[in-house]
Design a protein around this motif. Structure first.
Motif, PDB file in Angstrom:
ATOM      1  N   ALA A   1       1.896 -23.936  20.471  1.00  0.00           N
ATOM      2  CA  ALA A   1       2.707 -22.584  20.461  1.00  0.00           C
ATOM      3  C   ALA A   1       1.631 -21.655  19.772  1.00  0.00           C
ATOM      4  CB  ALA A   1       3.919 -22.896  19.855  1.00  0.00           C
ATOM      5  N   THR A   2       1.085 -22.041  18.463  1.00  0.00           N
ATOM      6  CA  THR A   2       0.312 -21.293  17.594  1.00  0.00           C
ATOM      7  C   THR A   2      -1.091 -20.760  18.692  1.00  0.00           C
ATOM      8  OG1 THR A   2       0.978 -22.400  15.730  1.00  0.00           O
ATOM      9  CG2 THR A   2      -0.786 -21.058  15.587  1.00  0.00           C
ATOM     10  N   LEU A   3      -1.649 -21.838  19.410  1.00  0.00           N
ATOM     11  CA  LEU A   3      -2.672 -21.486  20.129  1.00  0.00           C
ATOM     12  C   LEU A   3      -2.313 -20.417  21.253  1.00  0.00           C
ATOM     13  CD1 LEU A   3      -4.260 -25.234  21.142  1.00  0.00           C
ATOM     14  CD2 LEU A   3      -5.249 -23.123  19.855  1.00  0.00           C
ATOM     15  N   MET A   4      -0.978 -20.656  22.027  1.00  0.00           N
ATOM     16  CA  MET A   4      -0.478 -19.596  22.867  1.00  0.00           C
ATOM     17  C   MET A   4      -0.402 -18.207  22.214  1.00  0.00           C
ATOM     18  SD  MET A   4       1.998 -22.068  24.730  1.00  0.00           S
ATOM     19  CE  MET A   4       2.784 -20.788  25.870  1.00  0.00           C
ATOM     20  N   ALA A   5       0.270 -18.344  20.948  1.00  0.00           N
ATOM     21  CA  ALA A   5       0.495 -16.794  20.402  1.00  0.00           C
ATOM     22  C   ALA A   5      -0.923 -16.445  19.874  1.00  0.00           C
ATOM     23  CB  ALA A   5       1.219 -17.348  19.131  1.00  0.00           C
ATOM     24  N   GLY A   6      -1.731 -16.981  19.809  1.00  0.00           N
ATOM     25  CA  GLY A   6      -3.104 -16.383  19.631  1.00  0.00           C
ATOM     26  C   GLY A   6      -3.890 -15.778  20.628  1.00  0.00           C
ATOM     27  N   VAL A   7      -3.452 -16.411  22.037  1.00  0.00           N
ATOM     28  CA  VAL A   7      -3.852 -15.837  23.347  1.00  0.00           C
ATOM     29  C   VAL A   7      -3.211 -14.471  23.566  1.00  0.00           C
ATOM     30  CG1 VAL A   7      -3.874 -16.199  25.735  1.00  0.00           C
ATOM     31  CG2 VAL A   7      -4.496 -18.121  23.995  1.00  0.00           C
ATOM     32  N   PHE A   8      -2.075 -14.656  23.339  1.00  0.00           N
ATOM     33  CA  PHE A   8      -1.067 -13.419  23.385  1.00  0.00           C
ATOM     34  C   PHE A   8      -1.481 -12.229  22.550  1.00  0.00           C
ATOM     35  CE2 PHE A   8       2.516 -16.313  24.702  1.00  0.00           C
ATOM     36  CZ  PHE A   8       2.403 -16.177  26.188  1.00  0.00           C
ATOM     37  N   LEU A   9      -1.783 -12.455  21.218  1.00  0.00           N
ATOM     38  CA  LEU A   9      -2.156 -11.287  20.163  1.00  0.00           C
ATOM     39  C   LEU A   9      -3.549 -10.847  20.582  1.00  0.00           C
ATOM     40  CD1 LEU A   9      -1.365 -13.408  16.754  1.00  0.00           C
ATOM     41  CD2 LEU A   9      -0.676 -10.878  17.735  1.00  0.00           C
ATOM     42  N   ILE A  10      -4.713 -11.608  21.353  1.00  0.00           N
ATOM     43  CA  ILE A  10      -5.621 -11.189  21.882  1.00  0.00           C
ATOM     44  C   ILE A  10      -5.500 -10.166  22.894  1.00  0.00           C
ATOM     45  CG2 ILE A  10      -7.882 -11.695  22.774  1.00  0.00           C
ATOM     46  CD1 ILE A  10      -7.965 -14.304  21.254  1.00  0.00           C
ATOM     47  N   LEU A  11      -4.508 -10.706  23.873  1.00  0.00           N
ATOM     48  CA  LEU A  11      -4.221  -9.755  24.941  1.00  0.00           C
ATOM     49  C   LEU A  11      -3.586  -8.434  24.507  1.00  0.00           C
ATOM     50  CD1 LEU A  11      -2.756 -12.466  27.544  1.00  0.00           C
ATOM     51  CD2 LEU A  11      -4.814 -11.135  27.822  1.00  0.00           C
ATOM     52  N   PHE A  12      -2.659  -8.490  23.499  1.00  0.00           N
ATOM     53  CA  PHE A  12      -2.143  -7.433  22.920  1.00  0.00           C
ATOM     54  C   PHE A  12      -3.170  -6.437  22.669  1.00  0.00           C
ATOM     55  CE2 PHE A  12       1.757  -9.688  21.365  1.00  0.00           C
ATOM     56  CZ  PHE A  12       2.330 -10.094  22.554  1.00  0.00           C
TER      57      PHE A  12
ATOM     58  N   ASN B   1      -8.062  -3.813  17.321  1.00  0.00           N
ATOM     59  CA  ASN B   1      -8.994  -4.607  16.662  1.00  0.00           C
ATOM     60  C   ASN B   1      -8.158  -5.703  15.854  1.00  0.00           C
ATOM     61  OD1 ASN B   1     -10.813  -3.333  18.028  1.00  0.00           O
ATOM     62  ND2 ASN B   1     -11.826  -2.427  16.477  1.00  0.00           N
ATOM     63  N   GLU B   2      -7.435  -5.260  14.990  1.00  0.00           N
ATOM     64  CA  GLU B   2      -6.435  -5.947  14.008  1.00  0.00           C
ATOM     65  C   GLU B   2      -5.766  -7.134  14.957  1.00  0.00           C
ATOM     66  OE1 GLU B   2      -5.113  -7.668  10.354  1.00  0.00           O
ATOM     67  OE2 GLU B   2      -6.737  -6.239  10.947  1.00  0.00           O
ATOM     68  N   LEU B   3      -5.050  -6.894  15.889  1.00  0.00           N
ATOM     69  CA  LEU B   3      -4.561  -7.823  16.890  1.00  0.00           C
ATOM     70  C   LEU B   3      -5.514  -9.040  17.279  1.00  0.00           C
ATOM     71  CD1 LEU B   3      -1.988  -5.406  18.599  1.00  0.00           C
ATOM     72  CD2 LEU B   3      -1.335  -7.155  16.492  1.00  0.00           C
ATOM     73  N   ILE B   4      -6.707  -8.251  17.494  1.00  0.00           N
ATOM     74  CA  ILE B   4      -7.658  -9.487  18.024  1.00  0.00           C
ATOM     75  C   ILE B   4      -7.921 -10.382  17.153  1.00  0.00           C
ATOM     76  CG2 ILE B   4     -10.181  -9.531  19.197  1.00  0.00           C
ATOM     77  CD1 ILE B   4      -9.482  -6.996  20.468  1.00  0.00           C
ATOM     78  N   GLY B   5      -8.457  -9.722  15.932  1.00  0.00           N
ATOM     79  CA  GLY B   5      -8.523 -10.596  14.721  1.00  0.00           C
ATOM     80  C   GLY B   5      -7.332 -11.710  14.523  1.00  0.00           C
ATOM     81  N   GLN B   6      -6.217 -11.078  14.514  1.00  0.00           N
ATOM     82  CA  GLN B   6      -5.146 -12.123  14.426  1.00  0.00           C
ATOM     83  C   GLN B   6      -5.093 -13.074  15.234  1.00  0.00           C
ATOM     84  OE1 GLN B   6      -2.977 -11.970  11.540  1.00  0.00           O
ATOM     85  NE2 GLN B   6      -3.887  -9.820  10.822  1.00  0.00           N
ATOM     86  N   GLY B   7      -5.448 -12.874  16.609  1.00  0.00           N
ATOM     87  CA  GLY B   7      -5.342 -13.484  17.728  1.00  0.00           C
ATOM     88  C   GLY B   7      -6.286 -14.591  17.544  1.00  0.00           C
ATOM     89  N   ILE B   8      -7.663 -14.380  17.271  1.00  0.00           N
ATOM     90  CA  ILE B   8      -8.746 -15.471  16.996  1.00  0.00           C
ATOM     91  C   ILE B   8      -8.103 -16.279  15.957  1.00  0.00           C
ATOM     92  CG2 ILE B   8     -11.092 -15.537  16.062  1.00  0.00           C
ATOM     93  CD1 ILE B   8     -11.582 -12.964  17.442  1.00  0.00           C
ATOM     94  N   ALA B   9      -8.001 -15.768  15.019  1.00  0.00           N
ATOM     95  CA  ALA B   9      -7.302 -16.503  13.853  1.00  0.00           C
ATOM     96  C   ALA B   9      -6.414 -17.690  14.307  1.00  0.00           C
ATOM     97  CB  ALA B   9      -6.610 -15.774  12.616  1.00  0.00           C
TER      98      ALA B   9
END
Length: 556
Positions: A97-108, A284-292
């Protein structure tokens, strides 16, 4: 274009800035230690997973994020979500679920949704944040009072019934440890805001617990070592087993993690902007959060986001750039590698005290009470979101809260639109008039003039149809003035069409006046003009009245 804030901050980076970042990073790393341990345990995982999250996510958010001073890591907002996911899907389900959330955040971030997420109504944010705070508080009562309960119910009401039924089993020495930790955390900032109260509380209560055990024979104070086996080895990266069935089942929890992470990180970055006078890049902040969040679960970590308390600690201690966040992660890594075994002596009641203070700070009592003095619609959204978060879960609370907020917003928009019947037209108020009249225009008896003010969507459309069809008198011509209609939707077009059709059946002609270009284009695209003819569309009221008089004369 995606560009981490770190890259722009490194231009012209000097020794003075590094010294400020170094000092802030060390202090934030020390402050983050007890919080990472407490959040990890409260979420249902081992304490080292909380620290691993703070190390990996804290490093990646600072390297790849869009804010100068944002500090990332595990936060209290995720505790209830993580606990629920682990109970239903296990630790592997949480990782997926955390991995998927990371993908969603990068997409956001890639889809540039950073600004859209900020439009979530403030009462919803306060409602679910306060609800989470109350829920966190309720989960700490067993450890704070040392209650002898094998399994605490997950339901909020059942949990408190269980506490009340077992209140006689509380341990007085455990309560002493909890109260001492609370007093230190609350009172120490009044002496010095730079000394981390939670860390001092852990040191003092750990020593106190050891002394009580050694010299007073007190064996009832539970410590981290009594519940967990402590490891100080950094785990290797491991990808959890993925299947389509598991992915489908975890879409909703993953979206909840992503939405909450996005909201909390952007709120934290916005608060930081107001203090340092800078402007973060939300996408950019969302992409950084997604990568994390994409990398952290590979090392056994839990969801992470920007943390307001640690970010403010960073600012207050002189942090200037993301380098401070990187140093904070390095400090945590060194503590983890060399001092982690000492964590086994920390009393659970002390960590409960830390989380009690965290939940109080999260609750935002002034903001909550302030909204209660606002219009009833805001109060409704706040209370519904708050109680749904407590009684059910955060996902349902956000979904229902957003739906109610949207419905109330649409009702407010409908209330801003009205339809009036005009007997005479004042020239001074005429914005679409190119007239030779000096004061006002009288409306002939066989002509009715209606003015629509505001957006002509479903609420106003129904209102207009009701107003224009309720009069017994049948004029020869109806003029519908639309100079103050900024837009029209499909329901508005449908209602306007109904008015024209009903008027035509009664032998009444309809003339439109002052239609702006945007509304004109929408009506034309919907083939509305086939109903009344394009010659019945007039640019201003003078022409509309002349057209109406001519049509009325023809009927006579």
């Amino acid at each position: 274009m995606y560009k981490p804030k770190l890259l722009s901050c490194l231009k012209g980076y000097d020794k003075k800035t590094f010294s400020a970042d170094l000092m802030a990073g060390v202090i934030v790393g020390i402050v983050a230690l007890p919080l990472a341990i407490a959040f990890g345990i409260a979420s249902g995982v081992s304490p080292e997973k909380g620290i691993i999250t703070a190390i990996v996510a804290g490093l990646l958010i600072s390297v790849f994020g869009g804010s100068k001073v944002q500090i990332g890591g595990p936060t209290g907002a995720f505790i209830i979500i993580i606990y629920g996911i682990i109970e239903q899907y296990g630790l592997s389900g949480l990782s997926i679920a955390t991995l998927m959330a990371g993908v969603f955040l990068i997409l956001f971030g890639v889809l540039r949704l950073g600004t859209i997420i900020q439009y979530i109504p403030y009462p919803i944010v306060v409602g679910f944040t306060s609800g989470i705070a109350v829920t966190i508080f309720s989960t700490q009562m067993k450890d704070f009072f040392g209650l002898q309960i094998d399994k605490v119910p997950s339901d909020f009401i059942e949990k408190w019934i269980c506490y009340i039924q077992n209140i006689s089993s509380l341990d007085s020495w455990t309560v002493v440890i909890g109260v001492v930790s609370l007093l230190i955390i609350v009172l120490l900032p009044k002496l010095s805001k730079k000394i981390p109260g939670s860390l001092i509380a852990i040191i003092v209560t750990t020593i106190l617990a050891l002394l009580l055990k050694e010299y007073a024979g007190v064996q009832t104070i539970e410590t981290i070592g009594d519940r967990f086996s402590i490891s100080s080895e950094m785990p290797g990266a491991e990808v959890p087993a993925l299947s389509w069935t598991t992915l489908k089942g975890l879409v909703q929890p993953a979206l909840t993690i992503a939405m909450l992470g996005a909201i909390e990180s952007l709120l934290s970055a916005a608060v930081a902007d107001g203090v340092i006078g800078d402007r973060h890049n939300s996408n950019n902040e969302l992409i950084g959060q997604g990568i994390a969040n994409l990398v952290t679960p590979l090392f056994g970590g839990i969801p992470a986001t920007g943390a307001i308390a640690r970010t403010m600690t960073n600012i207050n201690n002189g942090g200037k750039t993301p380098v401070a966040g990187i140093i904070h992660a390095i400090v945590l890594l060194l503590i983890f590698l060399f001092l982690m075994p000492l964590a086994q002596y920390i009393p659970m009641a002390c960590l409960a005290g830390v989380l009690v203070v965290v939940s109080y700070n999260m609750c935002g009592i002034p903001s909550f009470l302030g909204i209660l003095r606002n219009p009833k619609s805001d109060v409704t959204v706040l209370l519904v979101t708050f109680f749904l978060t407590i009684i059910f879960d955060l996902t349902i609370a956000i979904e229902v809260g957003v739906v109610i907020a949207c419905l109330l917003f649409m009702r407010r928009m409908a209330e801003t639109s009205d339809v009036t019947v005009m007997k005479e037209i004042d020239i001074e108020e005429e914005s679409d008039l190119q007239s030779q009249h000096d004061e006002h225009i009288d409306v002939p008896d066989d002509i009715e003039v209606y003015e629509i003010n505001g957006p002509f969507f479903f609420g106003a459309g129904n209102k207009a149809e009701e107003v224009m069809t309720r009069f017994m008198k049948k004029p020869a011509v109806r003029i519908i003035r639309m100079r103050h209609v900024p837009f029209i939707d499909s329901t508005g077009i449908h209602n306007l069409s109904n008015i024209c059709i009903a008027s035509k059946q009664q032998g009444i002609d309809v003339v439109l006046s002052g239609v702006n270009p945007k509304v004109h284009a929408v009506l034309e695209k919907a083939h509305f003009y086939a109903l009344i003819g394009e010659d019945h569309i007039c640019p201003h009221i003078d022409i509309a009245l002349e057209k109406a008089k001519a049509l009325a004369a023809e009927k006579k």
